[in-house]
Motif scaffolding. Structure first.
Motif, PDB file in Angstrom:
ATOM      1  N   TRP A 114       0.758  -1.211  -0.101  1.00  0.00           N
ATOM      2  CA  TRP A 114      -0.161   0.176  -0.011  1.00  0.00           C
ATOM      3  C   TRP A 114       0.732   1.423  -0.074  1.00  0.00           C
ATOM      4  O   TRP A 114       0.319   2.318  -0.048  1.00  0.00           O
ATOM      5  N   LEU A 115       1.964   1.082   0.322  1.00  0.00           N
ATOM      6  CA  LEU A 115       3.031   2.471   0.410  1.00  0.00           C
ATOM      7  C   LEU A 115       2.885   3.394  -0.485  1.00  0.00           C
ATOM      8  O   LEU A 115       2.998   4.770  -0.174  1.00  0.00           O
ATOM      9  N   ALA A 116       2.793   2.882  -2.017  1.00  0.00           N
ATOM     10  CA  ALA A 116       2.980   4.097  -2.946  1.00  0.00           C
ATOM     11  C   ALA A 116       1.511   4.358  -3.387  1.00  0.00           C
ATOM     12  O   ALA A 116       1.674   5.180  -4.432  1.00  0.00           O
ATOM     13  N   GLY A 117       0.448   3.885  -2.474  1.00  0.00           N
ATOM     14  CA  GLY A 117      -0.937   4.336  -2.969  1.00  0.00           C
ATOM     15  C   GLY A 117      -1.515   3.332  -3.712  1.00  0.00           C
ATOM     16  O   GLY A 117      -0.793   2.219  -4.075  1.00  0.00           O
ATOM     17  N   PRO A 118      -2.843   3.532  -3.997  1.00  0.00           N
ATOM     18  CA  PRO A 118      -3.656   4.603  -3.691  1.00  0.00           C
ATOM     19  C   PRO A 118      -3.847   4.936  -2.303  1.00  0.00           C
ATOM     20  O   PRO A 118      -3.882   3.667  -1.732  1.00  0.00           O
ATOM     21  N   TYR A 119      -3.751   5.983  -1.618  1.00  0.00           N
ATOM     22  CA  TYR A 119      -4.033   6.223  -0.415  1.00  0.00           C
ATOM     23  C   TYR A 119      -5.569   6.213   0.004  1.00  0.00           C
ATOM     24  O   TYR A 119      -5.967   7.136   0.345  1.00  0.00           O
ATOM     25  N   THR A 120      -5.994   5.074  -0.057  1.00  0.00           N
ATOM     26  CA  THR A 120      -7.474   5.129   0.446  1.00  0.00           C
ATOM     27  C   THR A 120      -7.545   3.864   1.684  1.00  0.00           C
ATOM     28  O   THR A 120      -6.584   2.926   1.790  1.00  0.00           O
ATOM     29  N   LEU A 121      -8.440   4.121   2.696  1.00  0.00           N
ATOM     30  CA  LEU A 121      -8.634   3.362   3.845  1.00  0.00           C
ATOM     31  C   LEU A 121      -8.741   1.930   3.533  1.00  0.00           C
ATOM     32  O   LEU A 121      -7.965   1.461   4.116  1.00  0.00           O
TER      33      LEU A 121
END
Length: 455
Positions: A114-121
């Motif tokens: 998840w580190l590079a995104g997308p930054y969603t919950l």
């Protein structure tokens, strides 16, 4: 006001990128920066220490103690960049910055999904990883002499070598607000935190659940109680255990744990008196009990299929930790239940209640995310459980967004907030502590940096 401009970070750097960027800094500033290894992880990954400056007093910054909190590595690089671009604060403090770029690189690598995104919950929690409590290198459940993890032993040796006047442990809050925990008071820090948070639009978390019974040193600043003997549940939820935060205290070290949020929630800064605290507490505690029982059942349905999952034990360890603490927390928060500790809840503001609601949901979501990873790898027999976990994660993330108003904070702003608070604590510690903290790097000088491949 900073007198220089730094390029903003759009995403979190990976473990390898941290080392590469640090090496690039050293290559550009060979007279003032140095990179060395201070140990290796369980998987053999180097633990890199970036040192900047020539002062006789040592400041130690520890990034990445929790694997799912990558903001610290980016902040460590930003602190190094600032120290190189504007050495004034370090020179005035006669200090050298020593920045441990990632204390748990093995765990951090497991978050790179998840580190590079997308930054969603949803993306974050489905790929979340933090090892079980006994595999987290900041803690000393068996004391310093009994430290089992190589990462822990490396940090202890570094603390004993540097004898820092100031130590800063860089942490992240997935949902909530920013706050600071101190082993000793630094007068003036609450005001500096407030100014920084207001300037950058970061909510301050006035009543984090893990500091519920700790002394307050001012809004969003708390004093860490001395270590005490307690069970595993208290160690996990209240840091009631020996730790690397206190290990260097005999050297006069003050430790600041600086927490920066990923998704901010305005309610954690609301210090008003709630209309009916007991009603909120009943809802929060009953929800946590219900969710944890459901997740216990999901784990039971998954177990027969886990032989197909190669590293199931590493994922099960934190699941077991979370499911261990949930019933006790639910009892402690429930106004109609005696949790057996004889310790009543302190007076609670709206901010406290918001933090407890977020914490209960966090425990459930982290557990569901870890179970989701197990179910993904468990084969067709776990398909029904996987679908149910997907539904729960979507529902609970929606509650964060809609019910709590959680909003993503860009990485650059997280880093700016954390670096400014860390620098404020550094400056205040430098004023209050003038004892002879010595340089831990023999032979430090203006010579060329050692290339990474030669370390």
């Amino acid at each position: 006001m900073w007198r220089f401009v730094l390029s903003p970070l759009l995403r979190y750097p990976s473990v390898d990128e941290l080392a590469d960027r640090a090496a690039a800094l050293v290559a550009r500033h060979p007279a003032d920066a140095r990179l060395r290894t201070v140990g290796t992880s369980r998987a053999g990954t180097p633990l890199w220490l970036l040192s900047v400056g020539h002062g006789s007093r040592q400041a130690l910054v520890v990034a990445g103690p929790h694997a799912n909190e990558p903001v610290g590595g980016a902040t460590a690089l930003r602190l190094a960049e600032r120290a190189l671009a504007d050495p004034g604060p370090a020179v005035r403090a006669d200090a050298t910055w020593n920045l441990l770029l990632c204390l748990d690189p093995d765990g951090s690598r497991r978050n790179e999904g998840w580190l590079a995104g997308p930054y969603t919950l949803g993306h974050y929690f489905r790929n979340f990883f933090r090892p079980g409590f006994r595999e987290q290198p900041e803690w000393l459940p068996d004391g310093a002499a009994g430290a089992a993890l190589p990462e822990t032993r490396a940090l202890l040796a570094l603390q004993d070598e540097l004898r820092p006047f100031f130590q800063c442990s860089l942490h992240g809050v997935d949902v909530g607000g920013g706050f600071v925990e101190l082993t000793r008071d630094l007068p003036g820090l609450p005001q500096r935190v407030a100014e920084t948070a207001a300037r950058l639009g970061i909510p301050r978390e006035l009543g984090p659940y893990d500091t519920l019974y700790w002394p307050s040193l001012g809004p969003a600043v708390h004093r860490i109680p001395p270590p005490r003997r307690a069970g595993l549940a208290a160690a996990i939820t209240e840091a009631a255990v020996e730790s690397t935060w206190f290990h260097p205290q005999p050297y006069g070290t003050v430790t600041a744990v600086v927490e920066a949020p990923m998704w901010g929630v305005a309610a954690v800064e609301d210090d008003t008196r709630p209309a009916d605290a007991d009603a909120v507490l009943r809802t929060v505690s009953h929800t946590l009990r219900h969710d944890s029982r459901y997740l216990e059942a999901a784990l039971g349905r998954l177990r027969p299929h886990l032989a197909r999952v190669g590293d199931a034990d590493r994922l099960l360890a934190p699941v077991d930790d979370y499911l261990l603490v949930c019933p006790g927390l639910a009892d402690a928060w429930d106004p109609d239940t005696d949790d057996g500790t004889g310790r009543p809840l302190p007076p609670l503001s709206t901010a406290h209640l918001a933090a407890l609601r977020i914490a209960g949901r966090r425990l459930a979501l982290r557990t569901a995310g870890l179970l989701h990873q197990l179910a993904r790898d468990a084969g067709p027999g776990a398909a029904d459980v996987l679908r149910e976990l997907d539904r729960l994660i979507d529902e609970w993330c929606a509650d964060y967004r809609v019910g709590c108003g959680a909003r993503w904070i860009p990485v650059a702003r997280q880093v700016e907030y954390q670096s400014r608070v860390a620098l404020a604590a550094f400056e205040l510690a430098g004023r209050s502590t003038r004892a002879g903290s010595r340089s831990g790097e023999s032979g430090w000088g203006a010579g060329a940096a050692v290339p990474m491949h030669r370390e």
